[in-house]
Each structure stands twice: as C-alpha cells, then as structure tokens.
Write a protein that holds these residues in place. Sequence first.
Motif, PDB file in Angstrom:
ATOM      1  N   ALA A  30       0.834  -1.205   0.000  1.00  0.00           N
ATOM      2  CA  ALA A  30       0.000   0.000   0.000  1.00  0.00           C
ATOM      3  C   ALA A  30       0.871   1.259   0.000  1.00  0.00           C
ATOM      4  CB  ALA A  30      -0.922  -0.007   1.215  1.00  0.00           C
ATOM      5  N   LEU A  31       1.975   1.228   0.759  1.00  0.00           N
ATOM      6  CA  LEU A  31       2.877   2.376   0.781  1.00  0.00           C
ATOM      7  C   LEU A  31       3.518   2.610  -0.583  1.00  0.00           C
ATOM      8  CD1 LEU A  31       4.714   2.061   4.226  1.00  0.00           C
ATOM      9  CD2 LEU A  31       3.053   3.803   3.536  1.00  0.00           C
ATOM     10  N   LYS A  32       3.912   1.514  -1.258  1.00  0.00           N
ATOM     11  CA  LYS A  32       4.509   1.651  -2.581  1.00  0.00           C
ATOM     12  C   LYS A  32       3.516   2.248  -3.579  1.00  0.00           C
ATOM     13  CE  LYS A  32       7.872  -2.114  -2.183  1.00  0.00           C
ATOM     14  NZ  LYS A  32       8.282  -3.441  -2.699  1.00  0.00           N
ATOM     15  N   ALA A  33       2.271   1.765  -3.526  1.00  0.00           N
ATOM     16  CA  ALA A  33       1.248   2.295  -4.426  1.00  0.00           C
ATOM     17  C   ALA A  33       0.995   3.770  -4.138  1.00  0.00           C
ATOM     18  CB  ALA A  33      -0.049   1.485  -4.278  1.00  0.00           C
ATOM     19  N   ALA A  34       0.910   4.111  -2.859  1.00  0.00           N
ATOM     20  CA  ALA A  34       0.719   5.520  -2.494  1.00  0.00           C
ATOM     21  C   ALA A  34       1.908   6.350  -2.944  1.00  0.00           C
ATOM     22  CB  ALA A  34       0.517   5.643  -0.983  1.00  0.00           C
ATOM     23  N   GLY A  35       3.086   5.750  -2.866  1.00  0.00           N
ATOM     24  CA  GLY A  35       4.297   6.455  -3.262  1.00  0.00           C
ATOM     25  C   GLY A  35       4.281   6.891  -4.706  1.00  0.00           C
ATOM     26  N   LYS A  36       3.745   6.055  -5.588  1.00  0.00           N
ATOM     27  CA  LYS A  36       3.693   6.421  -7.002  1.00  0.00           C
ATOM     28  C   LYS A  36       2.818   7.652  -7.229  1.00  0.00           C
ATOM     29  CE  LYS A  36       6.525   3.544  -8.608  1.00  0.00           C
ATOM     30  NZ  LYS A  36       7.837   4.086  -8.990  1.00  0.00           N
ATOM     31  N   VAL A  37       1.718   7.715  -6.524  1.00  0.00           N
ATOM     32  CA  VAL A  37       0.835   8.878  -6.640  1.00  0.00           C
ATOM     33  C   VAL A  37       1.531  10.117  -6.071  1.00  0.00           C
ATOM     34  CG1 VAL A  37      -1.376   9.870  -5.951  1.00  0.00           C
ATOM     35  CG2 VAL A  37      -1.215   7.421  -6.509  1.00  0.00           C
ATOM     36  N   ILE A  38       2.123   9.955  -4.894  1.00  0.00           N
ATOM     37  CA  ILE A  38       2.807  11.078  -4.253  1.00  0.00           C
ATOM     38  C   ILE A  38       3.979  11.556  -5.110  1.00  0.00           C
ATOM     39  CG2 ILE A  38       4.178  11.741  -2.236  1.00  0.00           C
ATOM     40  CD1 ILE A  38       2.424   9.747  -0.626  1.00  0.00           C
ATOM     41  N   ASP A  39       4.760  10.598  -5.667  1.00  0.00           N
ATOM     42  CA  ASP A  39       5.900  10.972  -6.508  1.00  0.00           C
ATOM     43  C   ASP A  39       5.463  11.759  -7.728  1.00  0.00           C
ATOM     44  OD1 ASP A  39       7.671   9.738  -4.805  1.00  0.00           O
ATOM     45  OD2 ASP A  39       7.763   7.877  -5.945  1.00  0.00           O
ATOM     46  N   SER A  40       4.354  11.366  -8.310  1.00  0.00           N
ATOM     47  CA  SER A  40       3.858  12.083  -9.491  1.00  0.00           C
ATOM     48  C   SER A  40       3.540  13.529  -9.155  1.00  0.00           C
ATOM     49  CB  SER A  40       2.607  11.382 -10.045  1.00  0.00           C
ATOM     50  OG  SER A  40       2.893  10.055 -10.431  1.00  0.00           O
ATOM     51  N   ILE A  41       2.844  13.724  -8.037  1.00  0.00           N
ATOM     52  CA  ILE A  41       2.485  15.083  -7.624  1.00  0.00           C
ATOM     53  C   ILE A  41       3.736  15.881  -7.283  1.00  0.00           C
ATOM     54  CG2 ILE A  41       1.264  16.439  -5.872  1.00  0.00           C
ATOM     55  CD1 ILE A  41      -0.711  14.051  -5.658  1.00  0.00           C
ATOM     56  N   ARG A  42       4.670  15.249  -6.568  1.00  0.00           N
ATOM     57  CA  ARG A  42       5.886  15.949  -6.157  1.00  0.00           C
ATOM     58  C   ARG A  42       6.731  16.348  -7.361  1.00  0.00           C
ATOM     59  NH1 ARG A  42       9.066  12.538  -3.850  1.00  0.00           N
ATOM     60  NH2 ARG A  42      10.262  13.809  -2.385  1.00  0.00           N
ATOM     61  N   THR A  43       6.854  15.470  -8.346  1.00  0.00           N
ATOM     62  CA  THR A  43       7.660  15.788  -9.527  1.00  0.00           C
ATOM     63  C   THR A  43       7.036  16.936 -10.317  1.00  0.00           C
ATOM     64  OG1 THR A  43       8.449  13.509  -9.684  1.00  0.00           O
ATOM     65  CG2 THR A  43       8.627  14.861 -11.668  1.00  0.00           C
ATOM     66  N   ILE A  44       5.737  16.880 -10.485  1.00  0.00           N
ATOM     67  CA  ILE A  44       5.049  17.934 -11.223  1.00  0.00           C
ATOM     68  C   ILE A  44       5.230  19.288 -10.536  1.00  0.00           C
ATOM     69  CG2 ILE A  44       2.773  18.800 -11.910  1.00  0.00           C
ATOM     70  CD1 ILE A  44       1.957  15.848 -12.316  1.00  0.00           C
ATOM     71  N   THR A  45       5.039  19.317  -9.222  1.00  0.00           N
ATOM     72  CA  THR A  45       5.144  20.590  -8.514  1.00  0.00           C
ATOM     73  C   THR A  45       6.597  21.052  -8.417  1.00  0.00           C
ATOM     74  OG1 THR A  45       5.152  19.387  -6.389  1.00  0.00           O
ATOM     75  CG2 THR A  45       3.039  20.203  -7.201  1.00  0.00           C
ATOM     76  N   TRP A  46       7.537  20.109  -8.264  1.00  0.00           N
ATOM     77  CA  TRP A  46       8.963  20.484  -8.196  1.00  0.00           C
ATOM     78  C   TRP A  46       9.415  21.093  -9.519  1.00  0.00           C
ATOM     79  CZ3 TRP A  46      13.339  18.943 -10.904  1.00  0.00           C
ATOM     80  CH2 TRP A  46      14.577  19.298 -10.353  1.00  0.00           C
ATOM     81  N   THR A  47       9.056  20.475 -10.630  1.00  0.00           N
ATOM     82  CA  THR A  47       9.481  20.956 -11.945  1.00  0.00           C
ATOM     83  C   THR A  47       8.974  22.373 -12.198  1.00  0.00           C
ATOM     84  OG1 THR A  47       9.372  18.681 -12.759  1.00  0.00           O
ATOM     85  CG2 THR A  47       9.494  20.409 -14.416  1.00  0.00           C
ATOM     86  N   ARG A  48       7.793  22.680 -11.710  1.00  0.00           N
ATOM     87  CA  ARG A  48       7.193  23.988 -11.943  1.00  0.00           C
ATOM     88  C   ARG A  48       8.045  25.121 -11.386  1.00  0.00           C
ATOM     89  NH1 ARG A  48       1.175  25.997  -9.888  1.00  0.00           N
ATOM     90  NH2 ARG A  48       1.121  27.922 -11.113  1.00  0.00           N
ATOM     91  N   ARG A  49       8.858  24.832 -10.367  1.00  0.00           N
ATOM     92  CA  ARG A  49       9.634  25.878  -9.705  1.00  0.00           C
ATOM     93  C   ARG A  49      10.795  26.382 -10.550  1.00  0.00           C
ATOM     94  NH1 ARG A  49      11.723  22.734  -4.867  1.00  0.00           N
ATOM     95  NH2 ARG A  49      13.169  24.516  -4.847  1.00  0.00           N
ATOM     96  N   PHE A  50      11.182  25.651 -11.614  1.00  0.00           N
ATOM     97  CA  PHE A  50      12.435  25.949 -12.293  1.00  0.00           C
ATOM     98  C   PHE A  50      12.227  26.432 -13.723  1.00  0.00           C
ATOM     99  CE2 PHE A  50      13.380  22.947  -8.947  1.00  0.00           C
ATOM    100  CZ  PHE A  50      14.464  23.561  -8.322  1.00  0.00           C
TER     101      PHE A  50
END
Length: 422
Positions: free
Chosen positions: A91-111
């Motif tokens: 369950a943590l791994k599955a949640a991680g994929k969703v969280i990683d997607s959101i984090r990457t999208i928001t991180w990229t926006r900063r640059f």
Amino acid sequence: MTFRFDAAVRNRKRATGLKVGFFGLLGAGNIGNDGSLEVVLAHVREHYPDAELGCLCSGPGQVQARYGIPSTSLLWYTSRDRRVTGLWAAALKAAGKVIDSIRTITWTRRFDVVIVPGAGVLETTLPLRAWGFPYALCLLSLSGRLWGTRVALLNVGSNVVRQDTTRLLFRTAARFAHYRSFRDALSRDALGQTGLDTSNDQVYPELVFSLPDPPPVEVRANAVGVGVMEFHGSNDDRRRAREIRESYVAAMKEFVHWLVDNDREVRLLTGDAVDDTVVEEVLADVRSIYPGLPAGRVSAAKLTTLGDLLVEIASLGVVVGARYHNVVCSLKLAKPTISISYSAKSDHIMADMGLGEFCQSARAVDVDRLIRQFTDLEARDGEFRAAMTTRVEEKRSLLDAQYAVLAEKLFADPLKRTEVLW
C-alpha cells in the motif's frame, strides 16, 4: 494541436531570477553519475552565479552535503521506514507512485531549466524496473512541457531497450525534453530505434572529459588498477543473473592471482557503493590463497568521487576497468586500458580512443585472453599514449562548444513562453 501557456505565469515564477534544477540518480553512491553532475554544476555556477539551484535525486542528503544544493528525494517511498512488510508495504509503494507524481510535477514547476546531467539515463544495461526511474524521467519531461520548464537530457547514454513499457517511457521522456544530446552515436541511434526521430540530435563526448586533471603524481609502473563491480547482467539476463555474477567474480579473482604471481601491485577500483561486496570477496580470496602476502600488494581504493578515482588512476601503470567511468577516467588520463565491458558503450569509447582490441565481455571473461591482452598492452604502451592525449584534447574542445549551444537553447530568453505539440 499546439498548446501554449500564458507568459504571465512564467513571469511570476521567475520574479526572483533564474532557477536551475538537476535531476537523476545522484548522490546514491554511483560516482560516475555524481561526476557528471559536478561538471555541469561547475559550469552553471561559473556562468550563472546568481541562479537559484535545486535537485530532485535518489540521494538528497549526499547531494546537499557535498554540493550545497537544496535537494529532494526522487522517490517518496525510499525516504519512509521500510521495515514494514506485506500488504502495508504494498500500500505504501502504491501511495508512493501517486505522491511521486504530484511531487515531480510541482517540483518541476519551480524551475526555468532542469538538467539531467549525463549518465546512462536511457539505458537498461544494468537491471532496471520500468516504474522506477524510467517512469520518473518520463514524468519530468511531461511536467516540463506542462509548465514550460526547459528540460535538458545532456550527453546521456541509451541502448536498445527490449522491454515494451520501459521503451515507451524512455521514448516519451526523450520526445518531450526541450533539449537532448548523446554521449556517443551508439546511444543516439539506439534511441532512434524506438521510432523517435533523432537525426537532428547532436553527439558530444562524455562529460567527464571536462573534469580537471589531478595534480601530477609519481607513477608506480608495476601497479595495476583492477575494476570490479557487482555485476549480474542486464535486464535481459535476469534468469541467468546468479550464474553471470559467479562466473565474473571467479574470473576476476583468477586474474588477480596472476598479477600477484607476476609481482604486480593490485589496486581494486569501484564505481558504486554496491561494489563493496565484490571487493571484500576478492580481498578475502587473496588472504586465503596468499596468507603471507603484505597487505599493500592487493588493496582497495576508497572512492567517493570521480576526483578520487582520477587521483588513484594517475598513480597506476595500467588499468583493467569494469565500471564505465573507470574506463573513461583511465582513458582521460591516457593510461593503457583494458575494458571488461558490461555494455557496448565501453567498447565504443575504447574503439574511439584507439584501444578497441583491448575489450572483452563481463558476461564471459576469458582469463587467458585477458592475460595476453594485458602483456600486449604493456609492451605497446608508448604506441598509444600520444594518440590518446590528442583525442582527449579534441573531446574537451567539443564539450566547450556545447556550452555555447546550451547558452542559446536553455538559458537565453528565460521568460519566453514555450509550446508543446500533442
């Protein structure tokens, strides 16, 4: 369809100046990957000293401590307490994929610009899961197009990928990158086989050729660098992974025995923290076979950066390399080099430097042939050094030329809005 974003969004984001991010498997123990980051980071700091920097990577603590860059973990799950098992871990791994997607999208926006510095980021020459780094890289490029951030795949390596999902993710990542260049024609052509048009993409040398040479040291002519690695084959070799490893390690032990029997000093070289296990196996074998041998006759270098590796290689007479950057660093210093290759990229760089006859596959090391290659290379040492030195200078010049291209493609007109074709 052409999709444009309002420049006002970008203007608000850039109100405080140029923002440059770095992305990749950085800070996780692979000194080749980190060396590529060092080269590009030094260029950015020299030419854009006021730029705000950040990094999304696999080893954020190491990157932040060593390079002073604010860093974020590439994979959320790896930063959690992973002692849990079973359904909770799944369950943590599955949640991680969703969280990683959101984090990457928001991180990229900063640059304004995100650079993937060198390395084999489009390769499967070592075991790789599609929904790990390939997915993260694909998401980065798509996020860049979403926000207008210029994503650059800089001097990267690629190979022919046979796994459908991984191939699709790599092709998508490369397609939506704002800029891409390759470290050899082999890589460019391999990506072209995915159906992506790479005919206009440029080939530049491996970034490590831009690293400064170490200070002059005394060369120990009888000292031999022997690269060892935790090698199990590639993605295509998973069923034979154990067999491949056992055969490889046994061959390297046998070659070290020959070097000891022929009065050579052996210095074991690595390129990733995972290689330490093989180093310990080789050293234990030497202690068992040669109980009275002085400790300095066979020893292991403590390497944390490519700079450390260059200093180590500078003092050696000959290098038998395993990891790709063992080979590249040895060639950069015009050392007589043999490559125990785990992929075609090593064979390619060896041939390019005039040493194509001194390679063999890590999947089936022929020790008798390796000994013949070694003695032949030593005998012809002077024949190769001058030509190798000339080639190294040519590669440095080509890399300098690429920086002018980057100034135009990545850093010019930072507020100019971008477009993406869907």
